[in-house]
Design a protein around this motif. Structure first.
Motif, mmCIF file in Angstrom:
data_model
loop_
_atom_site.group_PDB
_atom_site.id
_atom_site.type_symbol
_atom_site.label_atom_id
_atom_site.label_comp_id
_atom_site.label_asym_id
_atom_site.label_seq_id
_atom_site.Cartn_x
_atom_site.Cartn_y
_atom_site.Cartn_z
ATOM 1 N N PRO A 91 0.844 -1.193 0.000
ATOM 2 C CA PRO A 91 0.000 0.000 0.000
ATOM 3 C C PRO A 91 0.882 1.247 0.000
ATOM 4 C CG PRO A 91 -0.676 -1.556 1.711
ATOM 5 C CD PRO A 91 0.629 -2.039 1.160
ATOM 6 N N LYS A 92 0.541 2.265 -0.789
ATOM 7 C CA LYS A 92 1.379 3.461 -0.933
ATOM 8 C C LYS A 92 1.617 4.145 0.415
ATOM 9 C CE LYS A 92 1.921 7.758 -3.413
ATOM 10 N NZ LYS A 92 1.384 8.706 -4.350
ATOM 11 N N ASP A 93 0.572 4.328 1.198
ATOM 12 C CA ASP A 93 0.740 4.973 2.500
ATOM 13 C C ASP A 93 1.683 4.174 3.399
ATOM 14 O OD1 ASP A 93 -0.931 7.020 1.784
ATOM 15 O OD2 ASP A 93 -2.655 6.301 2.933
ATOM 16 N N THR A 94 1.627 2.866 3.291
ATOM 17 C CA THR A 94 2.490 2.015 4.105
ATOM 18 C C THR A 94 3.950 2.205 3.721
ATOM 19 O OG1 THR A 94 0.721 0.411 4.385
ATOM 20 C CG2 THR A 94 2.950 -0.363 4.799
ATOM 21 N N LEU A 95 4.222 2.320 2.439
ATOM 22 C CA LEU A 95 5.604 2.566 2.004
ATOM 23 C C LEU A 95 6.114 3.902 2.521
ATOM 24 C CD1 LEU A 95 6.117 1.327 -1.659
ATOM 25 C CD2 LEU A 95 7.080 0.446 0.463
ATOM 26 N N THR A 96 5.255 4.901 2.550
ATOM 27 C CA THR A 96 5.645 6.209 3.095
ATOM 28 C C THR A 96 6.131 6.052 4.535
ATOM 29 O OG1 THR A 96 4.032 7.320 1.694
ATOM 30 C CG2 THR A 96 4.806 8.540 3.613
ATOM 31 N N ILE A 97 5.443 5.233 5.299
ATOM 32 C CA ILE A 97 5.816 5.000 6.694
ATOM 33 C C ILE A 97 7.090 4.168 6.767
ATOM 34 C CG2 ILE A 97 5.107 3.862 8.839
ATOM 35 C CD1 ILE A 97 2.169 4.523 7.941
ATOM 36 N N ALA A 98 7.120 3.056 6.049
ATOM 37 C CA ALA A 98 8.229 2.104 6.145
ATOM 38 C C ALA A 98 9.548 2.652 5.610
ATOM 39 C CB ALA A 98 7.876 0.818 5.394
ATOM 40 N N LEU A 99 9.483 3.687 4.762
ATOM 41 C CA LEU A 99 10.700 4.257 4.184
ATOM 42 C C LEU A 99 11.092 5.599 4.808
ATOM 43 C CD1 LEU A 99 10.041 3.391 0.422
ATOM 44 C CD2 LEU A 99 11.494 2.173 2.068
ATOM 45 N N ASN A 100 10.521 5.925 5.958
ATOM 46 C CA ASN A 100 10.829 7.186 6.630
ATOM 47 C C ASN A 100 12.249 7.128 7.197
ATOM 48 O OD1 ASN A 100 11.129 9.236 8.650
ATOM 49 N ND2 ASN A 100 8.914 9.482 8.638
ATOM 50 N N GLU A 101 13.170 7.782 6.519
ATOM 51 C CA GLU A 101 14.593 7.700 6.875
ATOM 52 C C GLU A 101 14.886 8.248 8.266
ATOM 53 O OE1 GLU A 101 17.047 9.332 3.775
ATOM 54 O OE2 GLU A 101 16.105 8.075 2.250
ATOM 55 N N LYS A 102 14.159 9.268 8.699
ATOM 56 C CA LYS A 102 14.427 9.849 10.024
ATOM 57 C C LYS A 102 14.021 8.886 11.134
ATOM 58 C CE LYS A 102 14.248 14.599 8.499
ATOM 59 N NZ LYS A 102 13.588 15.893 8.577
ATOM 60 N N ILE A 103 12.918 8.192 10.953
ATOM 61 C CA ILE A 103 12.489 7.223 11.964
ATOM 62 C C ILE A 103 13.405 5.997 11.933
ATOM 63 C CG2 ILE A 103 10.592 5.742 12.740
ATOM 64 C CD1 ILE A 103 10.122 8.757 13.231
#
Length: 178
Positions: A91-103
């Motif tokens: 899911p696109k939103d999930t990738l946004t979360i999973a690829l958050n470099e700062k987190i």
């Protein structure tokens, strides 16, 4: 070998250990699993990591805010960030979360210090803090109770949505010897 309390004996046999039963893609399961980390986060450090089970982002009916909270808290706990969604069709939103470099950087910080719960406010807010190797402190949820001394020269306000989290990285400008 006794299977209870792997956070106590785990470093003698491996570099990560499950600290909970299976997690499920529901907010209640995530909170239940997180609650089991409260008193054992100090056992997680370089060479041995508490594993509260895989991430449920991209699974079930978790809201976007619930998924961000889940990922952020697991990252700050220094838990293994094991993705459990279908990588062939994420899911696109999930990738946004999973690829958050700062987190992810908080999770991979070389100091390897897991956040610890420092305050539970009115059964609504939890404050988890922990040091990072670059002189910053990772803080989730509220600003007011950051456990260090000094004067703040700026203010910060954040709206935390229901089941949401705010992650702050604060720079320690001057250390005070105590």
């Amino acid at each position: 070998m006794k299977q209870d309390n792997p956070h106590i004996w785990g470093k003698g046999v491996g570099n990560s250990w499950r600290t909970t039963g299976d997690i499920f893609p529901s907010w209640e399961s995530i909170l239940f699993t997180l609650d089991q980390q409260r008193n054992i986060s100090n056992f997680s450090s370089p060479g041995g990591w508490n594993d509260p089970d895989m991430l449920e982002i991209g699974n079930g009916r978790l809201t976007f805010d619930e998924q961000k909270s889940h990922f952020s808290l697991w990252a700050a706990l220094k838990a293994p960030l094991i993705l459990g969604f279908d990588l062939r069709n994420p899911p696109k939103d999930t990738l946004t979360i999973a690829l958050n470099e700062k987190i992810i950087a908080i999770n991979q910080d070389p100091l390897g210090q897991s956040v610890k719960i420092v305050e539970f406010v009115d059964n609504i807010y939890e404050i988890w803090t922990g040091a990072l190797s670059d002189g910053y402190v990772a803080v989730t949820d509220l600003w007011d109770d950051v456990p260090f001394k000094g004067n703040f020269t700026q203010s910060y306000t954040s709206f935390v949505p229901s089941h949401g989290v705010t992650v702050l990285k604060l720079q320690v400008v001057e250390k005070i010897n105590s």
